[in-house]
Design a protein around this motif. Sequence first.
Motif, PDB file in Angstrom:
ATOM      1  N   GLN A  19      -1.889  14.668   0.200  1.00 45.25           N
ATOM      2  CA  GLN A  19      -2.918  13.804   0.812  1.00 45.25           C
ATOM      3  C   GLN A  19      -3.948  14.532   1.246  1.00 45.25           C
ATOM      4  OE1 GLN A  19      -0.855  12.017   4.136  1.00 45.25           O
ATOM      5  NE2 GLN A  19      -0.004  10.342   2.829  1.00 45.25           N
TER       6      GLN A  19
ATOM      7  N   ARG B 264       8.465   6.851  13.565  1.00 43.54           N
ATOM      8  CA  ARG B 264       8.847   8.218  13.253  1.00 43.54           C
ATOM      9  C   ARG B 264      10.001   8.742  14.245  1.00 43.54           C
ATOM     10  NH1 ARG B 264       5.161  10.197   9.265  1.00 43.54           N
ATOM     11  NH2 ARG B 264       5.930  12.224   9.603  1.00 43.54           N
TER      12      ARG B 264
ATOM     13  N   ARG C 246       9.296  20.515  10.886  1.00 42.19           N
ATOM     14  CA  ARG C 246       8.073  20.297  10.245  1.00 42.19           C
ATOM     15  C   ARG C 246       7.567  19.097  10.792  1.00 42.19           C
ATOM     16  NH1 ARG C 246       5.783  15.330   7.065  1.00 42.19           N
ATOM     17  NH2 ARG C 246       4.048  16.241   6.398  1.00 42.19           N
TER      18      ARG C 246
ATOM     19  N   ASP D 143      -0.213   4.337   7.884  1.00 41.03           N
ATOM     20  CA  ASP D 143      -0.834   4.718   6.598  1.00 41.03           C
ATOM     21  C   ASP D 143      -2.274   4.162   6.558  1.00 41.03           C
ATOM     22  OD1 ASP D 143       0.822   6.830   5.830  1.00 41.03           O
ATOM     23  OD2 ASP D 143       2.146   5.558   4.732  1.00 41.03           O
TER      24      ASP D 143
HETATM   25  C1  GCU Z   1       5.267   9.161   5.874  1.00 38.27           C
HETATM   26  C2  GCU Z   1       4.031   8.459   5.603  1.00 38.27           C
HETATM   27  C3  GCU Z   1       3.248   9.304   4.549  1.00 38.27           C
HETATM   28  C4  GCU Z   1       3.130  10.699   5.065  1.00 38.27           C
HETATM   29  C5  GCU Z   1       4.429  11.085   5.413  1.00 38.27           C
HETATM   30  C6  GCU Z   1       4.464  12.689   5.985  1.00 38.27           C
HETATM   31  O1  GCU Z   1       5.935   9.227   4.830  1.00 38.27           O
HETATM   32  O2  GCU Z   1       4.094   7.339   5.022  1.00 38.27           O
HETATM   33  O3  GCU Z   1       1.905   8.932   4.235  1.00 38.27           O
HETATM   34  O4  GCU Z   1       2.620  11.639   4.045  1.00 38.27           O
HETATM   35  O5  GCU Z   1       5.157  10.438   6.122  1.00 38.27           O
HETATM   36  O6  GCU Z   1       4.919  13.024   7.089  1.00 38.27           O
HETATM   37  O7  GCU Z   1       3.668  13.461   5.665  1.00 38.27           O
END
Ligand code: GCU
Length: 353
Positions: A78, A155, A176, A243
Motif C-alpha cells: 500500500q 479491527r 503486527r 479504507d
Molecule cells: C485491512 C484493510 C487493508 C489493510 C489491512 C492491513 O485488510 O482493508 O487496507 O492493508 O487491513 O492491516 O494492513
Amino acid sequence: MNRGFSKSFVRLWLLIIICGGLWGCSGKQEARIIRIGHNQSVNHPIHIALTAFQNYIHERLAGRYIVQVYPSELLGSQTDMVQLTQTGAIDFCVASNAILETFSKDYEIFNLPYLFASQEAYHHVMDDRQITDPIFGSTEKAGFIAVTWLDAGTRNFYTLDTPVEQPSDLKGMKIRVQQSPTNIEMMRLLGGSATPMGFGDVYTALQSGIIDGAENNEMALTDNGHGDVCKFYSYDMHQMVPDILIGNQVLMEEMPKEAREIFEEGFALVNQVERKEWVKAVEQAKERAVREQQVEFIYPEQRPFVEACRPLHERVLKGNPRLKPIYDAIQKYNEAYPSLEKACSESKLAEIE
Ligand code: GCU
C-alpha cells in the motif's frame, strides 16, 4: 517469496504495464488508461466494487478511458502504491486510513482506537462531507486526494495460541500493526509489543512465529489465510479504520468537467457496492473461520481496552489542535448512535423509570 526477488518482480511488472499503457495511448483511440491498485484478493468487496467502477466508466465514457484494476499487491505494498499515485505513475489506489497519517497528520483522527461508539456512528461520520472533506483534501499538495471511503469493518486482536481476554494478556506478545505511529502507540498503551509491517508480509510472519498475533477484520482470517495459523479471535473492537480510495491530484484536476462528473458518480458507486458486499463477506468469513479453520471467537469485556487507549485521544488532539472541531462533531454522532450495550442499558433504565 524472497522479498528482494518480489520487489524486483513488482518493478518489472510495473514497467511492463506502464509501457503497455503508453502503447495504449499511442493508438488511434487515444483512450486514457486508468490504473488502480489494491492489496486484496479478487473475491474481496474492494475488488468487486472497483470492477463495478471499471464497468461503469467503460459504459459511460466508452473509448475515452480504459480502467485497469490490479489486485493482490501486484503494484506493490500500500505504501508503494500511495507513492506511485502521488507521482502519477498509477492513477488510483486503495490505502488504509492508517498508513495515510504518514502523508498527512490529519488522517490520525480516524485511526484513534474507540473513536466511534457504534458502527452506525462510524458510517454517519464517514458519510458527512463536512467532516471528511478537510481531511480528504489535506494531501493535495502531496499529490493525491481521497475520492471515497470504503468499509473495512472493526479491527480485533487474533493470536496463534493464547486468547486475548484482557489487555494484560497482550503483555510480552509481538503483535503486527499497520505502519502508523498511532497504531504503535495504541499497542504500547495496551501493553503489547508492536511489530509494524506491510499487510502482505503478515501471513509468513505468523506462520514462522516471528509475531504472536495481529489485529484486523474477520476477512483477514479467511481471505488472507491468517485463520489457518491463528486460532483465537477476540472481539475487543479497538478500531474502525476505513479504507480510502485515493486519486492522483493532477489527473483529477485536469480531467474534463463532464468526465469528472461521471468519475464522481463512479466513486459513489464504489462506496455503495463495497459496503453492500462487505456485510455479506464478513458474515461468510466468520462462518468459514469457525467451520473450516476452527477459529474460536472470544467476546472480552471492552471497558479495560477502552480505558487503556483513552490517553491517545488527548495526545493526538494536543499534537494537532486542528482536529478538535472534527473530533467534537464526531461526538455528536456518538451521542445520536450510542453503542448497542449503552442503548440497551438506557432503554432498560427508561423501562425501570
Ligand atoms: C485491512 C484493510 C487493508 C489493510 C489491512 C492491513 O485488510 O482493508 O487496507 O492493508 O487491513 O492491516 O494492513
